[in-house]
Design an enzyme around this catalytic site. Structure first.
Site, mmCIF file in Angstrom:
data_model
loop_
_atom_site.group_PDB
_atom_site.id
_atom_site.type_symbol
_atom_site.label_atom_id
_atom_site.label_comp_id
_atom_site.label_asym_id
_atom_site.label_seq_id
_atom_site.Cartn_x
_atom_site.Cartn_y
_atom_site.Cartn_z
ATOM 1 N N VAL A 129 0.836 -1.209 0.000
ATOM 2 C CA VAL A 129 0.000 0.000 0.000
ATOM 3 C C VAL A 129 0.869 1.257 0.000
ATOM 4 C CG1 VAL A 129 -1.622 1.321 1.433
ATOM 5 C CG2 VAL A 129 -2.006 -1.093 0.994
ATOM 6 N N CYS B 150 -5.747 -9.290 2.749
ATOM 7 C CA CYS B 150 -6.843 -8.485 3.311
ATOM 8 C C CYS B 150 -8.080 -9.283 3.724
ATOM 9 C CB CYS B 150 -7.242 -7.402 2.320
ATOM 10 S SG CYS B 150 -5.963 -6.162 2.134
HETATM 11 P P1 NAD Z 1 3.041 -4.708 4.257
HETATM 12 O O1 NAD Z 1 3.256 -5.607 5.382
HETATM 13 O O2 NAD Z 1 3.318 -5.161 2.846
HETATM 14 O O3 NAD Z 1 3.886 -3.368 4.484
HETATM 15 C C1 NAD Z 1 4.039 -2.701 5.694
HETATM 16 C C2 NAD Z 1 5.398 -2.005 5.675
HETATM 17 O O4 NAD Z 1 5.502 -1.151 6.798
HETATM 18 C C3 NAD Z 1 6.583 -2.962 5.746
HETATM 19 O O5 NAD Z 1 7.445 -2.699 4.658
HETATM 20 C C4 NAD Z 1 7.262 -2.629 7.091
HETATM 21 O O6 NAD Z 1 8.660 -2.767 7.032
HETATM 22 C C5 NAD Z 1 6.836 -1.191 7.261
HETATM 23 N N1 NAD Z 1 6.842 -0.682 8.645
HETATM 24 C C6 NAD Z 1 6.217 -1.216 9.726
HETATM 25 N N2 NAD Z 1 6.401 -0.422 10.800
HETATM 26 C C7 NAD Z 1 7.147 0.628 10.394
HETATM 27 C C8 NAD Z 1 7.644 1.790 11.035
HETATM 28 N N3 NAD Z 1 7.420 2.029 12.324
HETATM 29 N N4 NAD Z 1 8.385 2.666 10.324
HETATM 30 C C9 NAD Z 1 8.633 2.440 9.022
HETATM 31 N N5 NAD Z 1 8.163 1.367 8.350
HETATM 32 C C10 NAD Z 1 7.426 0.472 9.027
HETATM 33 O O7 NAD Z 1 1.531 -4.243 4.346
HETATM 34 P P2 NAD Z 1 0.546 -3.788 3.174
HETATM 35 O O8 NAD Z 1 0.034 -4.979 2.422
HETATM 36 O O9 NAD Z 1 1.125 -2.662 2.416
HETATM 37 O O10 NAD Z 1 -0.687 -3.277 4.052
HETATM 38 C C11 NAD Z 1 -0.609 -2.100 4.830
HETATM 39 C C12 NAD Z 1 -1.994 -1.792 5.359
HETATM 40 O O11 NAD Z 1 -2.899 -1.509 4.281
HETATM 41 C C13 NAD Z 1 -2.640 -2.935 6.146
HETATM 42 O O12 NAD Z 1 -3.404 -2.398 7.177
HETATM 43 C C14 NAD Z 1 -3.534 -3.592 5.111
HETATM 44 O O13 NAD Z 1 -4.624 -4.265 5.706
HETATM 45 C C15 NAD Z 1 -4.011 -2.398 4.324
HETATM 46 N N6 NAD Z 1 -4.417 -2.703 2.941
HETATM 47 C C16 NAD Z 1 -3.688 -3.582 2.204
HETATM 48 C C17 NAD Z 1 -4.054 -3.821 0.883
HETATM 49 C C18 NAD Z 1 -3.281 -4.802 0.032
HETATM 50 O O14 NAD Z 1 -3.795 -5.209 -1.010
HETATM 51 N N7 NAD Z 1 -2.074 -5.194 0.383
HETATM 52 C C19 NAD Z 1 -5.170 -3.166 0.319
HETATM 53 C C20 NAD Z 1 -5.868 -2.256 1.111
HETATM 54 C C21 NAD Z 1 -5.478 -2.024 2.429
#
Ligand code: NAD
Length: 442
Positions: free
Chosen positions: A11, A277
């Site tokens: 995201v 998700c």
């Molecule tokens: P992800 O796990 O791929 O990415 C999260 C990132 O955040 C990681 O790279 C991690 O290293 C980083 N991170 C964590 N804590 C941190 C901090 N304190 N400082 C800096 N970086 C930090 O997650 P994602 O799939 O991108 O999902 C993120 C959010 O969006 C979730 O809540 C998910 O439910 C939501 N979401 C995801 C999607 C999807 O299709 N992947 C779609 C809509 C919503």
């Protein structure tokens, strides 16, 4: 607008690249140094069509940067977006990343007097932004809300077409603590003409869960109909859905032709939903409902059906090969939870493989994009199905859709094809002498 995005996962990166394309100045932040180095070199840490092209473009235009330095980025920005993960552990939402990011943002805010808006984009349960994020930021910034703004802006992108979704969103939901927060935050989307809904924080949070739970429910409903059909006999659930889809309330007339809404893809049977998700959000919503005094019988069933759907594929396999599959060579085509992504989080393929291995089968997999060390993988489909006793198609990759029955017949030891996504024409496979079995087919 100058924007910091905390968390550069799926995201964070897609949002960052898209907001930069839409005329903003974006700094993406991640605490994973390896990820940051890759992105700096124009390499996306995941597969998503066109992401690297656009990443290189916005980096070259100096509208996109990536760093590990959260404090400096927050101080320089007008808007700070939280896009860290919110996994579900033991059916409960894990807010540890959200809490840590809020604390870090709070500490950075303490070093500046400029008004900034913090927006939560991560999927969080109703109440989290106001009851958890706000007090943490207030505590560490030593500022009261009002001195900074607060919004909740859920993300609806779909992996596989994430850029298209982020650049042309169906709608933008802005949950705002107060009007000033929403007005300032909305400026990041000034070049987007999609409808914007301004609402309160909790409603924005719930909108995301309601959307995901609806699609997940449609899938489990469709899989339940498939199970009933399989049991009755002489029913092909694919034809059932063709008939249901043509209801004008689902496919409205447009002159003499029909509009085929995207929702129809969720009213169809397969081996269940996966990904980062639907499973985690449905589980989190169900346990949140229970804690607030509502037993969600529907959401529980949605998950029960989904958790057992991969096992239905094994049952189909056993119909063809017999109960004992020990030593049988089974090709599993597709590891990603859906095509056009390399994401295997909660992918039904993993459960299918686990069950096959536990029964002593020899599994060889193939996926055009997934490279996992822990699963034996062939370089080509041909190599995977060579001398196999059966092939199970788990992901509807374009590459698999094109495979003719003769391809399986020619290469396999026994031409048994288990179509867990119903991507093939049953009759052409059967008439080619393939033992063809599919979900929702008796
Ligand atoms: P992800 O796990 O791929 O990415 C999260 C990132 O955040 C990681 O790279 C991690 O290293 C980083 N991170 C964590 N804590 C941190 C901090 N304190 N400082 C800096 N970086 C930090 O997650 P994602 O799939 O991108 O999902 C993120 C959010 O969006 C979730 O809540 C998910 O439910 C939501 N979401 C995801 C999607 C999807 O299709 N992947 C779609 C809509 C919503």
């Amino acid at each position: 607008m100058k924007i910091s995005i905390v968390g550069t996962g799926y995201v964070g990166l897609v949002t960052g690249v898209s907001l930069a394309t839409l005329g903003n100045q974006v700094i993406c932040i991640d605490d994973n140094q390896e990820k940051v180095s890759k992105i700096k070199n124009g390499i996306a840490p995941f597969y998503e069509p066109k992401i690297e092209q656009l990443l290189k473009k916005v980096t070259k235009q100096n509208s996109f940067e990536i760093t590990t330095d959260l404090t400096k980025s927050v101080i320089e920005s007008d808007v700070i977006i939280i896009a860290v993960g919110t996994p579900t552990t033991n059916n409960q939402i894990d807010l540890s990343y959200i809490k840590k990011a809020s604390e870090q943002i709070g500490k950075a805010l303490a070093q500046t007097n400029k008004y900034k808006v913090i927006a939560v984009k991560s999927t969080v349960l109703p109440g989290v932004t106001e009851k958890i994020v706000k007090p943490i930021i207030e505590k560490y910034s030593k500022k009261k809300i009002g001195e900074f703004g607060l919004c909740m802006n859920p993300e609806f992108l779909r992996e596989g077409c994430a850029l298209e979704d982020a650049l042309n969103p169906d709608r933008i939901i802005i949950g705002q603590y107060d009007e000033k927060s929403g007005k300032e935050f909305a400026k990041i989307y000034s070049k987007v003409s999609s409808p914007k809904i301004f609402t309160n924080l909790q409603t924005a949070e719930m909108t995301k869960y309601a959307a995901n739970a609806l699609f997940a429910t449609l899938i489990s409903f469709s899989n339940e109909i498939a199970r009933i059909s399989e049991n009755i006999g002489k029913i092909d659930v694919l034809d059932v859905w063709k008939g249901v889809h043509l209801d004008r309330r689902l496919s409205p007339f447009n002159g003499n032709s029909r509009i085929k809404p995207g929702v129809l893809r969720y009213i169809s049977s397969g081996c269940g939903f996966g990904g980062s998700c639907f499973p985690k959000d449905v589980k989190a919503l169900a346990s949140f409902a229970a804690q607030s005094g509502v037993q969600s019988m529907l959401l529980k069933s949605v998950m029960d059906i989904n958790n057992t759907q991969p096992h239905r594929v094994i049952l189909l396999l056993k119909k063809a090969l017999g109960k004992n599959i020990k030593g049988k060579k089974i090709a599993v085509l597709g590891l990603a939870f859906k095509p056009n992504t390399d994401d295997t989080r909660e992918s039904p393929a993993l459960l299918i493989i686990e069950e096959l291995i536990s029964e002593g089968a020899k599994v060889i997999s193939h996926d055009p994009m997934v490279h996992r060390e822990d699963i034996l993988r062939a370089g080509t489909v041909e190599e995977a199905i060579k001398n196999a006793d059966a092939a199970i198609v788990v992901t509807a990759w374009e590459e698999y859709l094109k495979l003719p029955p003769i391809f399986f017949k020619k290469n396999m030891k026994h031409p048994v094809v288990i179509d867990a996504r119903r991507i093939y024409d049953k009759n052409s496979f059967l008439s080619a002498g393939i033992e063809y079995k599919g979900i929702g087919l008796s």
